[in-house]
Write a protein that holds these residues in place. Structure first.
Motif, PDB file in Angstrom:
ATOM      1  N   ARG A 101       0.784  -1.220   0.021  1.00 26.71           N
ATOM      2  CA  ARG A 101       0.011   0.046  -0.119  1.00 26.71           C
ATOM      3  C   ARG A 101       0.927   1.264  -0.200  1.00 26.71           C
ATOM      4  O   ARG A 101       0.610   2.363  -0.854  1.00 26.71           O
ATOM      5  N   LEU A 102       1.757   1.203   0.805  1.00 26.12           N
ATOM      6  CA  LEU A 102       2.691   2.340   1.028  1.00 26.12           C
ATOM      7  C   LEU A 102       3.473   2.634  -0.367  1.00 26.12           C
ATOM      8  O   LEU A 102       3.800   3.479  -0.821  1.00 26.12           O
ATOM      9  N   ALA A 103       4.050   1.235  -0.945  1.00 27.75           N
ATOM     10  CA  ALA A 103       4.742   1.450  -2.258  1.00 27.75           C
ATOM     11  C   ALA A 103       3.898   2.116  -3.285  1.00 27.75           C
ATOM     12  O   ALA A 103       4.477   2.874  -4.192  1.00 27.75           O
ATOM     13  N   ASP A 104       2.692   1.814  -3.169  1.00 27.72           N
ATOM     14  CA  ASP A 104       1.718   2.281  -4.310  1.00 27.72           C
ATOM     15  C   ASP A 104       1.594   3.892  -4.069  1.00 27.72           C
ATOM     16  O   ASP A 104       1.274   4.577  -5.157  1.00 27.72           O
ATOM     17  N   GLU A 105       1.701   4.377  -2.809  1.00 26.74           N
ATOM     18  CA  GLU A 105       1.572   5.922  -2.617  1.00 26.74           C
ATOM     19  C   GLU A 105       3.134   6.394  -2.854  1.00 26.74           C
ATOM     20  O   GLU A 105       3.109   7.599  -2.942  1.00 26.74           O
ATOM     21  N   GLY A 106       3.953   5.872  -3.360  1.00 23.52           N
ATOM     22  CA  GLY A 106       5.334   6.216  -3.752  1.00 23.52           C
ATOM     23  C   GLY A 106       6.427   6.181  -2.918  1.00 23.52           C
ATOM     24  O   GLY A 106       7.509   6.546  -3.219  1.00 23.52           O
ATOM     25  N   PHE A 107       6.306   5.268  -1.673  1.00 18.57           N
ATOM     26  CA  PHE A 107       7.591   5.126  -0.889  1.00 18.57           C
ATOM     27  C   PHE A 107       8.294   4.131  -1.417  1.00 18.57           C
ATOM     28  O   PHE A 107       7.930   3.208  -2.081  1.00 18.57           O
ATOM     29  N   PRO A 108       9.576   4.298  -1.541  1.00 20.74           N
ATOM     30  CA  PRO A 108      10.520   3.236  -2.203  1.00 20.74           C
ATOM     31  C   PRO A 108      10.659   2.120  -1.578  1.00 20.74           C
ATOM     32  O   PRO A 108      10.828   2.025  -0.251  1.00 20.74           O
ATOM     33  N   LEU A 109      10.716   1.085  -2.120  1.00 18.12           N
ATOM     34  CA  LEU A 109      10.388  -0.556  -1.615  1.00 18.12           C
ATOM     35  C   LEU A 109      11.820  -0.677  -0.774  1.00 18.12           C
ATOM     36  O   LEU A 109      11.504  -1.381   0.235  1.00 18.12           O
ATOM     37  N   PRO A 110      12.918  -0.521  -1.454  1.00 15.85           N
ATOM     38  CA  PRO A 110      14.157  -0.794  -0.320  1.00 15.85           C
ATOM     39  C   PRO A 110      13.911  -0.082   0.682  1.00 15.85           C
ATOM     40  O   PRO A 110      14.687  -0.663   2.005  1.00 15.85           O
ATOM     41  N   TRP A 111      13.661   1.149   0.864  1.00 16.28           N
ATOM     42  CA  TRP A 111      13.629   1.941   2.162  1.00 16.28           C
ATOM     43  C   TRP A 111      12.433   1.071   2.805  1.00 16.28           C
ATOM     44  O   TRP A 111      12.653   1.283   4.331  1.00 16.28           O
ATOM     45  N   LEU A 112      11.239   0.885   2.584  1.00 12.92           N
ATOM     46  CA  LEU A 112      10.266   0.185   3.192  1.00 12.92           C
ATOM     47  C   LEU A 112      10.933  -1.144   3.753  1.00 12.92           C
ATOM     48  O   LEU A 112      10.644  -1.636   4.948  1.00 12.92           O
ATOM     49  N   ALA A 113      11.338  -1.960   3.054  1.00 13.65           N
ATOM     50  CA  ALA A 113      12.057  -2.961   3.621  1.00 13.65           C
ATOM     51  C   ALA A 113      13.073  -2.995   4.616  1.00 13.65           C
ATOM     52  O   ALA A 113      12.990  -3.746   5.577  1.00 13.65           O
ATOM     53  N   ASP A 114      13.839  -1.950   4.443  1.00  9.16           N
ATOM     54  CA  ASP A 114      14.668  -1.660   5.594  1.00  9.16           C
ATOM     55  C   ASP A 114      14.027  -1.282   6.816  1.00  9.16           C
ATOM     56  O   ASP A 114      14.509  -1.766   8.011  1.00  9.16           O
ATOM     57  N   CYS A 115      12.998  -0.499   6.654  1.00 10.62           N
ATOM     58  CA  CYS A 115      12.193   0.117   8.080  1.00 10.62           C
ATOM     59  C   CYS A 115      11.238  -1.183   8.469  1.00 10.62           C
ATOM     60  O   CYS A 115      11.496  -1.469   9.878  1.00 10.62           O
ATOM     61  N   THR A 116      11.134  -2.196   7.611  1.00 10.23           N
ATOM     62  CA  THR A 116      10.310  -3.404   8.267  1.00 10.23           C
ATOM     63  C   THR A 116      11.341  -4.372   9.015  1.00 10.23           C
ATOM     64  O   THR A 116      11.088  -4.539   9.858  1.00 10.23           O
ATOM     65  N   GLY A 117      12.648  -4.260   8.727  1.00 10.81           N
ATOM     66  CA  GLY A 117      13.542  -5.008   9.072  1.00 10.81           C
ATOM     67  C   GLY A 117      13.868  -4.608  10.646  1.00 10.81           C
ATOM     68  O   GLY A 117      14.150  -5.052  11.610  1.00 10.81           O
ATOM     69  N   ARG A 118      14.022  -3.242  10.638  1.00 15.16           N
ATOM     70  CA  ARG A 118      14.502  -2.437  11.742  1.00 15.16           C
ATOM     71  C   ARG A 118      13.277  -2.638  12.995  1.00 15.16           C
ATOM     72  O   ARG A 118      13.459  -2.759  14.054  1.00 15.16           O
ATOM     73  N   LEU A 119      12.239  -2.267  12.226  1.00 14.68           N
ATOM     74  CA  LEU A 119      10.888  -2.591  13.043  1.00 14.68           C
ATOM     75  C   LEU A 119      10.651  -3.752  13.759  1.00 14.68           C
ATOM     76  O   LEU A 119      10.402  -4.076  15.173  1.00 14.68           O
ATOM     77  N   VAL A 120      11.006  -4.934  13.090  1.00 12.78           N
ATOM     78  CA  VAL A 120      10.839  -6.315  13.949  1.00 12.78           C
ATOM     79  C   VAL A 120      12.048  -6.418  14.738  1.00 12.78           C
ATOM     80  O   VAL A 120      11.580  -7.023  15.925  1.00 12.78           O
ATOM     81  N   ALA A 121      13.165  -5.929  14.296  1.00 15.41           N
ATOM     82  CA  ALA A 121      14.105  -6.140  15.438  1.00 15.41           C
ATOM     83  C   ALA A 121      14.088  -5.259  16.696  1.00 15.41           C
ATOM     84  O   ALA A 121      14.181  -5.901  17.821  1.00 15.41           O
ATOM     85  N   ASN A 122      13.338  -4.113  16.549  1.00 15.57           N
ATOM     86  CA  ASN A 122      12.986  -3.241  17.580  1.00 15.57           C
ATOM     87  C   ASN A 122      11.960  -3.825  18.585  1.00 15.57           C
ATOM     88  O   ASN A 122      12.088  -3.861  19.784  1.00 15.57           O
ATOM     89  N   LEU A 123      11.035  -4.508  17.914  1.00 10.81           N
ATOM     90  CA  LEU A 123       9.838  -5.091  18.484  1.00 10.81           C
ATOM     91  C   LEU A 123      10.268  -6.085  19.431  1.00 10.81           C
ATOM     92  O   LEU A 123      10.105  -6.381  20.802  1.00 10.81           O
ATOM     93  N   PHE A 124      10.915  -7.133  18.827  1.00 15.79           N
ATOM     94  CA  PHE A 124      11.346  -8.301  19.603  1.00 15.79           C
ATOM     95  C   PHE A 124      12.643  -8.029  20.583  1.00 15.79           C
ATOM     96  O   PHE A 124      12.688  -8.806  21.584  1.00 15.79           O
ATOM     97  N   GLY A 125      13.513  -6.951  20.197  1.00 19.66           N
ATOM     98  CA  GLY A 125      14.386  -6.464  21.026  1.00 19.66           C
ATOM     99  C   GLY A 125      13.705  -5.912  22.290  1.00 19.66           C
ATOM    100  O   GLY A 125      14.150  -6.189  23.335  1.00 19.66           O
ATOM    101  N   ALA A 126      12.789  -5.122  22.241  1.00 21.90           N
ATOM    102  CA  ALA A 126      12.011  -4.657  23.403  1.00 21.90           C
ATOM    103  C   ALA A 126      11.473  -5.783  24.108  1.00 21.90           C
ATOM    104  O   ALA A 126      11.390  -5.814  25.368  1.00 21.90           O
ATOM    105  N   LEU A 127      10.875  -6.711  23.597  1.00 19.41           N
ATOM    106  CA  LEU A 127      10.241  -7.815  24.251  1.00 19.41           C
ATOM    107  C   LEU A 127      11.223  -8.581  25.086  1.00 19.41           C
ATOM    108  O   LEU A 127      10.985  -8.993  26.219  1.00 19.41           O
TER     109      LEU A 127
END
Length: 271
Positions: A101-127
């Motif tokens: 959905r965000l890619a369709d809005e113009g966000f670059p996929l490599p940047w989104l993929a990097d953000c996703t990896g960081r968010l997963v790491a942050n979530l489980f790091g916090a847990l």
């Protein structure tokens, strides 16, 4: 802090060595336990640019981690938290629809993929890290009250910077709802703990109170207040699982056994 270091060295039978990390990436400090790395010493890696005025607290924090891990190891209850390849793949897959959905809005996929990896790491790091850090900071306050000023600054200074750069709006568009609720809950209980430790001098939890998931933060806080009254060696790992049950993340990570742990034999049943 130096007396504390010597006491933990004597308790574990291993010296503690402190070295600078080669870069400022990653956590501000990281511990490597002697028995897990087959060394005759424990190692603390520090970021070289960490503020000197807060160093006494940071070292005490990491040394307390060593003591707690050693006590759990001696009790046969030490475990290693892991996000396996399959765990990570499943977590990232949950982002798929939002990424498209965000890619369709113009966000670059490599940047989104990097953000996703960081968010997963942050979530489980916090847990994993937040429950352990609650125990560490509570024990520092109880056992080393002279560190209170350094502890106050070390815990609150990063939060003040974070409040100035709050990216919750973007994160809420990118993270699946159940993950977002879990992250808000874990961050919320961290902030409630800091505010409690500072005895009313701060209200960092205020900006989280109206976010979805803060009701879970209150449940985590209530659970922590009960659990913290009678902690035993190794209970920190159970606390991670109990937090995961409350925020809905149980089964999304893996526990590995401590390969060098010697579990105590079971107590014989009474005749």
């Amino acid at each position: 802090m130096e007396e504390f270091r010597l006491a933990v060295e004597a308790r574990t039978g291993c010296p503690i060595r402190v070295v600078d990390r080669s870069s400022s990436d990653g956590p501000v400090a990281q511990v490597q336990l002697g028995w897990q790395h087959r060394r005759d010493h424990h190692l603390i890696h520090l970021q070289p640019d960490y503020p000197a005025k807060l160093m006494s607290h940071l070292l005490a924090h990491e040394i307390m981690h060593i003591r707690l891990s050693y006590d759990a190891h001696q009790a046969g209850r030490c475990r290693i938290f892991s996000l396996s390849a399959s765990d990570r793949e499943a977590a990232i897959k949950a982002f798929e629809n939002r990424l498209l959905r965000l890619a369709d809005e113009g966000f670059p996929l490599p940047w989104l993929a990097d953000c996703t990896g960081r968010l997963v790491a942050n979530l489980f790091g916090a847990l994993y890290n937040f429950p352990l850090d609650l125990i560490v900071e509570q024990k520092l306050r109880e056992e080393m009250p002279t560190l209170a000023p350094s502890q106050f600054l070390a815990l609150t200074t990063p939060l003040l910077k974070e409040e100035e750069q709050d990216d919750y709006e973007l994160i809420s568009r990118l993270m699946p709802r159940r993950f977002l609720r879990a992250l808000v809950a874990l961050r919320g209980v961290q902030l409630l703990f800091v505010d409690s430790l500072c005895r009313g001098a701060t209200d960092h939890a205020a900006r989280f109170r109206h976010r979805e998931g803060f009701n879970l933060a209150r449940r985590l806080w209530q659970h922590w207040q009960i659990k913290s009254q009678a902690l035993q060696p190794g209970d920190e790992y159970d606390l991670v699982d109990e937090f995961a049950d409350i925020v809905g993340l149980r089964g999304n990570y893996t526990w590995l056994p401590d390969p060098h742990s010697n579990p105590k034999p079971p107590t014989p049943a009474a005749a």
